[in-house]
Design a protein around this motif. Sequence first.
Motif, PDB file in Angstrom:
ATOM      1  N   ARG A   1       0.836  -1.199   0.000  1.00 32.34           N
ATOM      2  CA  ARG A   1       0.000   0.000   0.000  1.00 32.34           C
ATOM      3  C   ARG A   1       0.874   1.253   0.000  1.00 32.34           C
ATOM      4  NH1 ARG A   1      -3.662   2.453   4.499  1.00 32.34           N
ATOM      5  NH2 ARG A   1      -4.809   3.952   3.248  1.00 32.34           N
TER       6      ARG A   1
ATOM      7  N   PRO B   1       2.802   1.057  -4.103  1.00 35.35           N
ATOM      8  CA  PRO B   1       2.041   0.231  -5.038  1.00 35.35           C
ATOM      9  C   PRO B   1       2.724   0.109  -6.402  1.00 35.35           C
ATOM     10  CG  PRO B   1       1.045   2.397  -4.832  1.00 35.35           C
ATOM     11  CD  PRO B   1       2.157   2.343  -3.836  1.00 35.35           C
TER      12      PRO B   1
ATOM     13  N   VAL C   1       2.863   0.175 -10.458  1.00 34.82           N
ATOM     14  CA  VAL C   1       2.304   1.069 -11.465  1.00 34.82           C
ATOM     15  C   VAL C   1       2.207   0.317 -12.781  1.00 34.82           C
ATOM     16  CG1 VAL C   1       3.150   3.165 -10.328  1.00 34.82           C
ATOM     17  CG2 VAL C   1       4.576   2.040 -12.055  1.00 34.82           C
TER      18      VAL C   1
ATOM     19  N   THR D   1      -8.034   7.160  -1.292  1.00 32.45           N
ATOM     20  CA  THR D   1      -6.850   7.857  -0.790  1.00 32.45           C
ATOM     21  C   THR D   1      -6.867   7.948   0.729  1.00 32.45           C
ATOM     22  OG1 THR D   1      -6.800   9.177  -2.811  1.00 32.45           O
ATOM     23  CG2 THR D   1      -5.539  10.015  -0.952  1.00 32.45           C
TER      24      THR D   1
ATOM     25  N   ASP E   1      -5.986   9.598  -5.489  1.00 29.69           N
ATOM     26  CA  ASP E   1      -5.020   8.507  -5.554  1.00 29.69           C
ATOM     27  C   ASP E   1      -5.605   7.181  -5.072  1.00 29.69           C
ATOM     28  OD1 ASP E   1      -2.545   7.434  -6.176  1.00 29.69           O
ATOM     29  OD2 ASP E   1      -1.656   7.944  -4.241  1.00 29.69           O
TER      30      ASP E   1
ATOM     31  N   LEU F   1      -6.276   3.247  -4.840  1.00 26.24           N
ATOM     32  CA  LEU F   1      -5.447   2.063  -5.079  1.00 26.24           C
ATOM     33  C   LEU F   1      -6.345   0.850  -5.256  1.00 26.24           C
ATOM     34  CD1 LEU F   1      -2.767   2.587  -2.267  1.00 26.24           C
ATOM     35  CD2 LEU F   1      -2.598   3.237  -4.684  1.00 26.24           C
TER      36      LEU F   1
ATOM     37  N   TRP G   1      -0.716  -4.430  -4.205  1.00 21.20           N
ATOM     38  CA  TRP G   1      -1.419  -3.173  -4.442  1.00 21.20           C
ATOM     39  C   TRP G   1      -0.954  -2.524  -5.739  1.00 21.20           C
ATOM     40  CZ3 TRP G   1      -4.897  -0.937  -0.835  1.00 21.20           C
ATOM     41  CH2 TRP G   1      -5.071  -1.688   0.331  1.00 21.20           C
TER      42      TRP G   1
ATOM     43  N   LYS H   1      -1.433   1.156  -8.225  1.00 24.21           N
ATOM     44  CA  LYS H   1      -1.799   2.572  -8.309  1.00 24.21           C
ATOM     45  C   LYS H   1      -2.751   2.747  -9.486  1.00 24.21           C
ATOM     46  CE  LYS H   1       0.611   7.006  -8.155  1.00 24.21           C
ATOM     47  NZ  LYS H   1       0.196   7.407  -6.826  1.00 24.21           N
TER      48      LYS H   1
ATOM     49  N   ASP I   1      -2.071   8.315 -12.350  1.00 26.85           N
ATOM     50  CA  ASP I   1      -0.668   8.751 -12.484  1.00 26.85           C
ATOM     51  C   ASP I   1      -0.310   9.818 -11.478  1.00 26.85           C
ATOM     52  OD1 ASP I   1      -0.227   7.012 -14.559  1.00 26.85           O
ATOM     53  OD2 ASP I   1      -0.914   8.450 -16.053  1.00 26.85           O
TER      54      ASP I   1
END
Length: 193
Positions: free
Chosen positions: A46, A49, A51, A132, A174, A176, A188, A190, A193
């Motif tokens: 977390r 995370p 990408v 978030t 943001d 996740l 986790w 994302k 961006d």
Amino acid sequence: MRDTYHEFRALLSAEVPPEDILVTFEPEQDAQAKSSEQKENEIGTRANPLVIGERITLNYYDLFYGNVELEMELLEVMSGEEAWNIVREANQFNEAPGEGQEYILARYFVKINEVEEEPYDLTHAQFDAVSTTGNTYDDFISVSGLEPDLRNEMYTGAEREGFTYFLVEKDDEDPLVAFKRRSDVEVWFKMRD
């Protein structure tokens, strides 16, 4: 043996144990600092995370499937009008997002390297969106007709690319997504961006 028994009995009946057998534990602050630093540096957590484009291999034991090894990579993320247009075109009965909400579509690659008890069921329910602020998005949603769909029964060697979906707040900067959240193998990703 009899001597050992008497020594042990004397030890258990003593009000204060002899100093030479006491072991004191003093936690190392450096070890604790290293442990939390390691967690921050681990990928797929977390705090850190994965990408788009980062692939991870997961090895774990599952109660239903036995030993499992799979590879997973987030390939693409869409949100807002772009995602809603795809959801709407997939099936006319898919619901529009509520006021202040939007769909996020995430396209994943999954490869099953090993599964002891075949087939492995890859489902949307294995993925959870988390805001978030740390709250899970737990409203049940169902989106029909997405192609390619991530959901599938998979045997050893199978590969799959497909979409899974989430409904989140538009102003969530943001969010996740966690795969197999609350398990030893959770990973986790994302979503923005």
